[in-house]
Write a protein that holds these residues in place. Sequence first.
Motif, short mmCIF file in Angstrom:
data_model
loop_
_atom_site.label_atom_id
_atom_site.label_comp_id
_atom_site.label_asym_id
_atom_site.label_seq_id
_atom_site.Cartn_x
_atom_site.Cartn_y
_atom_site.Cartn_z
N ASP A 303 -5.94 0.30 -9.21
CA ASP A 303 -5.41 0.98 -8.04
C ASP A 303 -5.32 2.49 -8.28
O ASP A 303 -5.63 3.30 -7.39
CB ASP A 303 -4.02 0.42 -7.70
CG ASP A 303 -4.09 -0.94 -7.03
OD1 ASP A 303 -5.14 -1.24 -6.41
OD2 ASP A 303 -3.13 -1.71 -7.12
N ARG A 325 -11.93 -4.92 -5.30
CA ARG A 325 -11.30 -4.15 -4.23
C ARG A 325 -11.85 -4.59 -2.89
O ARG A 325 -13.05 -4.62 -2.66
CB ARG A 325 -11.55 -2.64 -4.43
CG ARG A 325 -10.80 -1.77 -3.41
CD ARG A 325 -10.69 -0.34 -3.88
NE ARG A 325 -10.00 -0.26 -5.15
CZ ARG A 325 -8.68 -0.39 -5.33
NH1 ARG A 325 -7.91 -0.60 -4.27
NH2 ARG A 325 -8.16 -0.31 -6.52
N GLU A 329 -7.24 -3.12 -1.37
CA GLU A 329 -6.39 -3.83 -2.33
C GLU A 329 -7.25 -4.60 -3.34
O GLU A 329 -8.37 -4.99 -3.03
CB GLU A 329 -5.46 -4.80 -1.61
CG GLU A 329 -4.46 -4.14 -0.67
CD GLU A 329 -3.52 -5.15 -0.04
OE1 GLU A 329 -3.73 -6.37 -0.26
OE2 GLU A 329 -2.59 -4.73 0.66
#
Length: 583
Positions: A303, A325, A329
């Motif tokens: 992230d 991803r 997210e």
Amino acid sequence: MDQIKQLFHKEELPEEIKREYERWRSHRIDDKDLIQELAEIEKKNKEIYERFYTSLSFGTAGLRGILGAGSNRMNIYTVGQATQGLANYLNNHYERPFVAIAYDSRRKSREFARDASQVLVGNGITVWLYPDIMPTPCLSFAVRYFRCHAGINITASHNPAQYNGYKVYGPDGCQITEEAVEEISREIRRTDLFDDVKRGAYDMATNVGNIRCIEQSVEEAYLEKVMEQRVNPGIGEQCPIRIIYTPLNGSGLRMVREVLARTGMRDVYVVPEQEHPDGDFPTCPYPNPEVKEALQLGINLSDELQADLLLATDPDCDRVGIAVRHNGEMVMLTGNQVGVLLLDYIASSRKENGTMPEHPLMVKTIVTTSMVDAVAAKYGVEVRNVLTGFKYIGELIGELEAKGEEGRFLLGFEESYGYLVGSYVRDKDAVVASMLIAEMTAWHKSQGRTLVDALDALYAEVGYYKNAVDSFAFEGSDGMEKMAAIMEGLRKEPLAEIAGQKVVSRADYASSQRVCGDEAETIGLPKSNVLEYGLEGGSSVIIRPSGTEPKIKVYYSLTGEDRQAVENFYQQLSGWAKEFLGA
């Protein structure tokens, strides 16, 4: 069942256990940690009982247990006893046998590998030994490369830090057969772990060439075979992706980084807290890439750096878990989902590239998703089912090789995050899997989609599938007895329904019988302690004891057109299993 649930408590030690404990206390022990442990448990009857009431069981997965003192623990004496049993077996069958040895980053792994080497040379057997920690597939490769008669790998895979293990491989590079296990076990049982184990001098053996170091050229030969499995060479440079990698403080760092670099995947970051070998696994007490907690540091770094893909290999680097991803997210994918995606990617790409073999074949275990069948049918790929355990996939590859048909093999995988492409090793390989998952991610990105998008497209095409597994631990001295009683009870009183759903077929792999209504058929696989229940609507439940841990595992293979209905059904089944097994 109430009797099964009662916990064992021993107030007075049996005389034979007292004598064995005192024998260990009086023996000259060469490990200071064992000496300290034996002193600390003095007068602690339950602690003594747990360590001495039985001996570690040797099976197709070798030995696996908690590190410590006693016959029911992993230590240099139980390792030496097992190695003496193996040495007797080899000398009974071969002249001048050779054995390859590898080990991972766990506590005592290096010491156990060294001790096994000493026992083998003490019995006139030549050893090829890796000088540093190596992934499990490299052991399988070394056995085949040197044409060894056996291999030993010191690892407990993804178990917690207090465990270690001892796996034995046959000359084909697969974990050993049931027949070999039986004979080696007999030799182990007749071997006293103090008096009957022959050890040679390590330094002398290395000087005269009885213990030989596996050189860098062998690693390079392995890497060349891995690189041959690329499906779309150059895609990593054409469509760069950012990768976070964690070896979970295990053995995968060097090999995985190398193959990623060779495929043009150069935007790679390693989770710093989990980069270097550490048998304590300080950031993930359960270093299992199936578990989100083990991947959390990698997800956090993904992230932070907006990575496309997270790869996580377990300590012996034979299994890999991932997160990708999607819509901003990081989404974890299961072993079944990744295996289905790999099959679709490999088959579609090879068909497009004109490299699809005639009569292509993929292999999966019986507890792996049946979604494979629907995807394989799209490309004319034959699906073979084998028993749980990657050695059965390896054995099938060997059968293909014997017929000159190994080129048919596209992919083998099992739901527990183990994959293999290519026939150069006969065990699951997280190095080649990491390379192909990264390549697959880049290829789908070049088409404007994520792996989650690709999976959803497959669901829309062939239906929604959910596969899950629940594990129920039975620790302690009576754990194995409880598990055996549960399986026996299920055979005596077969289930007619599960969570309100009618059982329409039953299969007992121990008796090789499948019953559907009034019809029975023989299961054409080796006997195994597995029970399978087919439910109305095409779903199924499988119950089996683990081959490596004191656990009963329940596998759910569910399908339907509606995602939510399937998810709800899983919750019902999982609740039933927890109640039934007393969790």
